[in-house]
Design an enzyme around this catalytic site. Structure first.
Site, PDB file in Angstrom:
ATOM      1  CB  SER A 329      -0.926  -0.011   1.219  1.00 48.46           C
ATOM      2  OG  SER A 329      -0.168   0.050   2.419  1.00 48.46           O
ATOM      3  CE1 TYR A 330       1.803   7.673  -1.830  1.00 52.93           C
ATOM      4  CE2 TYR A 330       0.798   8.483   0.197  1.00 52.93           C
ATOM      5  CZ  TYR A 330       1.563   8.706  -0.937  1.00 52.93           C
ATOM      6  OH  TYR A 330       2.097   9.949  -1.170  1.00 52.93           O
TER       7      TYR A 330
END
Length: 621
Positions: A329-330
């Site tokens: 994820s980010y």
């Protein structure tokens, strides 16, 4: 309908185009060899419906700040006029081909769809892209994708549920850019001109100032000074030892140690007069070692150097590469709590095939799953860092990529496991008026520790049986002598912790500030010497110039020294208030520049303090 989509990096543009285009798109070259245009069709649903889409990208910021040409001369333009000089925000030379591509593609588009990272910086880059696109098509309408990972269903949901750009967040970045640019120029010019004139060794050096870099340097110098000032101090302690059931037990003195030899002798004499020790308390209780909180950017950049022996900056760069390839994820997030509605078990199921942690993941799905702990931070934009897809080591470009991916995955699985459980026995004894204790730990369930290999929790030697009111003649009661040890120089995790606690930079920029003070040769990174667990750890020491700058500014007598965190910490608080809509860009800029005018005038008046310290540390006089 024609839609122009613009991402922050070409790799993200390609990934999103592949997802929305169902794996089919037509690639076109641009004037930049690093940026491509990807054409495909997509049904956005709602009012947009079926559209012809072009997906392209920038490479971070499109624009840069500059002063008009009349302010370019460092020697003839007084530094103080830069507090009021006009600032121009224009497309940078390197970004000109990207801006031309956006204008051209926007000229016949109905909508501009922003796909930059969903953080404060991403919102500002989104406004840069919007302004450039409108210069090619004033009627284009702007949408913004809200996404934090490159998982297919998430991207599709983001494409069909756009929002507006967050102007408050963009204003916060605009304020920071203006202040950092003005103050950096003003103090860099005065430092460089005055010090170049005074010291031959600095004739060709630019003595750069940065509002975040100088407090970072200050932390390093403060610790260096503690090491330099350290004088070992003798201390004395009482050692009480018992032999029971073929085991030797050494009890710890409650006072720990005293720095007066005579006092230690008095305490020892009281023990010897009592002749016997008496068990005053036996406690048996469960012991828990808590699993880690969900992973944030600050934690990742602290633990990369500590556990993986990879610098904070490189750890974050690798995490971003893993993100743009759809594996995690980010990686820029302050959030340490998972949303209650997030489907964690599906993410766990993607890890069951891994030969190292697949069995552990399967056991989580078979009844061992526990909800992750919730920390106190939530940026409302991104979840904690976690794996999105499983990837093998052979599919990654380097061993370091594998180390970072493995750490993120093991951390996530540990968060979804149970705490480690154990049992502790504590025995307290009294001899005369002096109290001693010892404890023994038995680890019963490793739980999260079975996958989170970066932490250890081991059973200690089991204590023999002691009963309340037992009395025994110790095998040994005597004084042991020792000396205090010097503090150590700052490690990267320690420096990041100090920056985080004092509001210096953001979770995404701390590693960059640490790199900057090294590039400017204010600080050196080296391997710690000696033996033991700390040997070989990277630590920071200031250069002679770094020490001179900090000492000089401290001597000037500023209420808030430029090398202390107070001014920057207050600025970061106000930037967050702008982002929340509770303050305005213009107010912050005006207040901050007023503060720094006073700092500048005192610095200019007392610059001999800096000259004196540079003479002391650079020339040894």
């Amino acid at each position: 309908m024609r839609i122009l989509c613009v991402a922050e990096k070409n790799s993200i543009a390609k990934s999103v185009a592949s997802i929305l285009g169902g794996g089919h798109f037509r690639r076109r070259d641009t004037k930049s060899k690093y940026i491509k245009n990807y054409d495909f069709d997509y049904d956005f649903g709602g009012q947009l419906g079926d559209c012809n889409v072009t997906m392209t990208a920038v490479s971070g910021h499109l624009t840069e700040a500059s002063f008009p040409p009349e302010y370019s001369s460092w020697s003839s333009v007084p530094q103080e006029v830069l507090f009021d000089a006009q600032i121009r925000i224009s497309v940078s030379k390197n970004s000109a081909p990207l801006a031309d591509n956006i204008r051209r593609e926007a000229s016949n588009a109905d909508y501009l769809y922003i796909w930059t990272d969903c953080d404060r910086e991403g919102e500002y880059i989104g406004t840069e892209i919007s302004n450039v696109a409108r210069s090619g098509n004033s009627r284009i309408r702007v949408l913004r994708a809200d996404f934090n990972n490159l998982e297919r269903t998430h991207i599709i949901r983001a494409a069909r549920n756009p929002r507006n750009l967050n102007q408050w967040a963009a204003d916060a970045v605009a304020a920071r850019i203006e202040l950092d640019f003005r103050l950096g120029a003003i103090f860099t010019r005065i430092q460089t001109l005055q010090l170049q004139k005074a010291f031959e060794i600095l004739k060709k050096r630019v003595i750069s100032y940065g509002p975040c870099q100088f407090p970072t340097l200050g932390f390093v110098v403060d610790r260096w000074q503690r090491v330099e000032d350290f004088l070992p101090e003798q201390f004395w302690s009482i050692k009480l030892q018992d032999r029971r059931q073929a085991k030797t037990v050494t009890f710890n003195w409650k006072r720990n140690r005293v720095f007066d030899h005579l006092a230690a002798l008095v305490y020892l004499e009281r023990c010897l007069e009592a002749k016997v020790a008496k068990v005053t308390n036996v406690v048996q209780k469960p012991k828990t070692k808590y699993k880690p909180l969900p992973l944030t950017t600050v934690e990742l950049t602290k633990l990369g150097p500590k556990f993986l022996r990879i610098s904070a900056k490189k750890t974050l760069e690798i995490a971003e590469h893993l993100y743009t390839n759809g594996f995690v994820s980010y990686p820029r997030t302050e959030t340490d709590q998972f949303d209650p509605g997030m489907d964690l078990q599906t993410l766990i199921s993607k890890q069951t095939s891994d030969p190292s942690w697949g069995t552990f993941a399967s056991d989580l799905l078979s009844g061992n799953f526990r909800n992750p702990r919730s920390g106190s931070h939530n940026d409302k934009a991104h979840p904690p860092i976690h794996p999105i897809a499983h990837v093998t080591q052979n599919a990654l470009p380097s061993q370091d990529h594998w180390k970072v991916y493995q750490f993120i995955t093991r951390r996530f699985l540990a968060c979804c496991s149970d705490h480690a459980r154990g049992a502790e026995t504590i025995v307290e004894v009294t001899m005369g008026d002096e109290q001693f204790s010892q404890s023994g730990l038995t680890v019963l369930e490793h739980n999260y520790l079975d996958v989170y290999i970066y932490e250890k929790w081991n059973s200690s030697a089991q204590l023999p049986v002691y009963e309340m009111n037992d009395e025994f003649v110790p095998r040994q009661v005597n004084i042991i002598e020792g000396a205090t040890t010097s503090p150590t120089y700052l490690t990267e995790p320690e420096l990041i912790s100090l920056m985080d606690a004092n509001g210096i930079g953001t979770d995404a920029t701390m590693a960059e500030h640490i790199e900057k003070v090294q590039e400017r040769e204010y600080v050196l990174k080296r391997k710690r010497k000696g033996k033991g667990s700390g040997a070989g750890v990277s630590e920071f020491v200031p250069t002679s110039l770094g020490v001179a700058l900090v000492k000089g500014y401290d001597e000037i007598g500023l209420e808030w020294s430029l090398t202390k965190p107070f001014l920057r910490r207050e600025m970061e608080v106000q930037l967050k208030n702008i982002e929340k809509g509770q303050s305005s860009k213009n107010v912050l800029v005006e207040v901050t520049l007023t503060q720094f005018r006073d700092v500048f005038h005192l610095t200019k008046t007392r610059f001999e303090c800096l000259l004196r310290r540079c003479k002391e540390y650079l020339e040894g006089q």
